[in-house]
Each structure stands twice: as C-alpha cells, then as structure tokens.
Design an enzyme around this catalytic site. Structure first.
Site, PDB file in Angstrom:
ATOM      1  N   GLU A 103     -15.669  -2.340   7.252  1.00  0.00           N
ATOM      2  CA  GLU A 103     -15.275  -2.778   8.504  1.00  0.00           C
ATOM      3  C   GLU A 103     -13.735  -1.922   8.779  1.00  0.00           C
ATOM      4  O   GLU A 103     -13.085  -1.542   7.758  1.00  0.00           O
ATOM      5  CB  GLU A 103     -14.640  -4.465   8.535  1.00  0.00           C
ATOM      6  N   ASP A 105     -10.786  -2.095  11.264  1.00  0.00           N
ATOM      7  CA  ASP A 105     -10.083  -3.104  12.330  1.00  0.00           C
ATOM      8  C   ASP A 105      -9.041  -2.675  13.173  1.00  0.00           C
ATOM      9  O   ASP A 105      -8.062  -1.817  12.745  1.00  0.00           O
ATOM     10  CB  ASP A 105      -9.569  -4.193  11.647  1.00  0.00           C
ATOM     11  N   GLU A 107      -6.668  -5.132  15.517  1.00  0.00           N
ATOM     12  CA  GLU A 107      -6.522  -6.442  15.961  1.00  0.00           C
ATOM     13  C   GLU A 107      -5.128  -6.571  16.711  1.00  0.00           C
ATOM     14  O   GLU A 107      -4.267  -6.287  16.281  1.00  0.00           O
ATOM     15  CB  GLU A 107      -6.350  -7.748  14.835  1.00  0.00           C
ATOM     16  N   ARG A 131      -5.848  -4.338   3.075  1.00  0.00           N
ATOM     17  CA  ARG A 131      -5.128  -2.907   3.369  1.00  0.00           C
ATOM     18  C   ARG A 131      -4.401  -3.066   4.547  1.00  0.00           C
ATOM     19  O   ARG A 131      -4.789  -2.221   5.420  1.00  0.00           O
ATOM     20  CB  ARG A 131      -6.297  -1.916   3.147  1.00  0.00           C
ATOM     21  N   GLU A 132      -3.904  -4.072   4.956  1.00  0.00           N
ATOM     22  CA  GLU A 132      -3.058  -4.275   6.148  1.00  0.00           C
ATOM     23  C   GLU A 132      -1.839  -3.321   6.538  1.00  0.00           C
ATOM     24  O   GLU A 132      -1.247  -3.252   5.592  1.00  0.00           O
ATOM     25  CB  GLU A 132      -2.752  -5.813   6.441  1.00  0.00           C
ATOM     26  N   GLY A 201       3.140 -16.396  12.334  1.00  0.00           N
ATOM     27  CA  GLY A 201       2.620 -17.199  11.307  1.00  0.00           C
ATOM     28  C   GLY A 201       2.151 -18.411  11.600  1.00  0.00           C
ATOM     29  O   GLY A 201       1.746 -19.424  10.697  1.00  0.00           O
TER      30      GLY A 201
END
Length: 293
Positions: A103, A105, A107, A131-132, A201
């Site tokens: 994937e 991404d 977002e 792996r943000e 959050g």
C-alpha cells in the site's frame, strides 16, 4: 486533386486517432473507476470529468480503479473538504489485496476552520507499515484543486504535491527492507469519519451540523503498467500505457532533491525515522541507510 484529398483525409484520421488516444490516456471517471460504497454519496459528474465523494452522519463514500497496476506514475487533482473538516479523513492510495498487502498512502486529516490539514503518508510492504511521515501544506488545499502524485517504479516511490516531491522511499531490499514490487495495486479513494483519531488524536470531534462534507476529484492521469490476467501491459508495445516508459527508471534530479529537502525542513511535522521512543531497539534499517529520505 484526388491525391491531395486522400492525404488530407489521412492526416485528419491520424489527428482524430491521436486525439482519442490522448483522451483515453487522460482518463474518464466512468471508464476508469467504480463507485464502490456510499449509497449514492459518490457521484460522477460533467460527462465523467468530475467525481465527488460526500460524508454525512450515516455514511462516507469511496471509489476504486477498474484497472490494477504494477508500477506507474499516477496523478489526481483533488480539492479537499472545506471549512470545519475536523474528524474527517480523505484517503487516496494504492493497495493490493490479501493479508500481506502492499500500500502507498496519502491521507488528508481534516481540521478546524483556519487550521492546516495534515498530509499523512505511509508505505506498506507485505502487510507491514509503520512508516508514517506527516506534513503540513504550503497552501490551502480546500480553495482549489491540487495535483497529488505517486511515482512507483522498481527503484523507488516518490510522493509529490503539485510536482514538488515530499517523500521518497527507495528500494533497499539489499539491506533487508521489503519493497512493493510483486503485487498489483488498484487506486482507491474514500471520505470517511475518523474522529476517534484524525484531529488532535481524537480530541476534536466531527461537527455534523456542517455535513455533508465533500471532496472533489478531476484530471486523473496514469502512465502505468496495467496488470491483467497475470501479465503486464508494459511487456508489450501497446500504446495504451504511455508514449514513453521513462518513468520506469525515473529518479529525482538535483532540483527535485533540493525541493524535497525544503519541504522536509519546513513542513514535515512527523517522521518515523526520528522517533527513537517508538523504536527503542533501534530505528528501522531504511532510516539509517546512506542517502535515504
């Protein structure tokens, strides 16, 4: 005179054929995408040139591509939810099927009016993500359409905004880092409620008095290897994929590298590669490899 008319007719036919090829290549939402969920909240408008997703308290909506791709350069122009978009997420990504999926991404995490969107990126290989990287944008993504691009070739993945790279993930299989290269992926997009985590959050909830929330899409373009019946279109000489497969070996030049550094210095707000608390046993190997982003 007859020969001139014949030549003129032949030229006109070439022009018409080229024009139709370019139109197909540029993309039409009716031809290229299926509306997959949302019970009418996803709509294709303007003879296939515009697609909109909407979200209300009952449901969000989504679509995906008819084709599967194994490598490609994918562009989509998106105008994000305006106003108070807190709690909403507009996702635009490539994804394969199965439990060990790949994937790539984008977002877009909504926010209160006047506060910036967060662009959340992640890359999964064989079902593993974590792996943000997150960014602010240097413009208001709700005021107009902007181009969000994924370059995916066997050597690297580059995510770009209006032609400016914001992230590069290189193929580092040589040091044991899995890289998406064996599973074909469809393009997906969705607009959904994620107020349990999306904004601060989860502290800021979706204000349903502002619904319906709407995101708009146009000018889809794919220079890509279409995967069908176990074979890639790039293994043939078919003109339907692209007039040039230069993107298959594309990499950033010095100007693009400089722009990437500018974005990451001024607009990156989270990078898993610097989160030592999250990885007390040591950062992932791609984070410490030479010349990686």
């Amino acid at each position: 005179m007859a020969s001139f008319s014949l030549i003129r007719s032949s030229c006109l036919l070439v022009v018409i054929m080229a024009s139709s090829l370019m139109s197909a290549f540029a993309g039409n939402f009716y031809q290229d995408f299926d509306l997959t969920w949302g019970d009418g909240r996803a709509q294709i408008l303007n003879n296939g040139e515009l697609l909109t997703l909407s979200l209300d308290k009952a449901s969000g909506s989504g679509f995906n591509s008819k084709n599967e791709y194994l490598f490609g350069k994918i562009d989509m122009q998106v105008k994000l939810v305006s106003g108070n978009s807190a709690g909403t997420v507009t996702a635009y990504y490539l994804r394969s099927e199965g439990s060990l999926w790949d994937e790539i991404d984008f977002e877009f995490l909504g926010n209160l009016s006047g506060d910036p969107y967060i662009v959340h990126t992640n890359i999964f290989s064989q079902g593993k993500g974590n792996r943000e990287q997150q960014f602010y944008l240097w413009f208001d993504p709700t005021a107009d359409f902007h181009t969000y691009s994924i370059l995916w070739n066997p050597q690297r993945i580059i995510l770009s905004v209006d032609g400016t790279p914001i992230r590069e993930f290189k193929n580092l299989e040589s040091i044991g880092v899995p890289f998406p290269k064996n599973q074909s992926m469809k393009i997906h997009s969705s607009l959904w409620n994620a107020d349990d985590w999306a904004t601060r959050g989860g502290l800021v909830k979706t204000d349903w008095t502002q619904a319906p929330f709407t995101a708009s899409y146009r000018n889809f373009n794919a220079s890509a290897c279409v995967w069908s019946s176990g074979a890639s279109s790039c293994s043939s000489t078919s003109p339907s994929t692209s007039d040039s497969n230069a993107w298959l070996s594309e990499k950033m030049d010095s100007t693009s590298q400089e722009r990437l550094r500018w974005v990451q210095k001024n607009y990156m707000i989270y990078n898993y590669c610097t989160d030592t608390k999250r990885f007390p046993q040591g950062l992932p190997p791609e984070c410490t490899a030479t010349n990686t982003s």
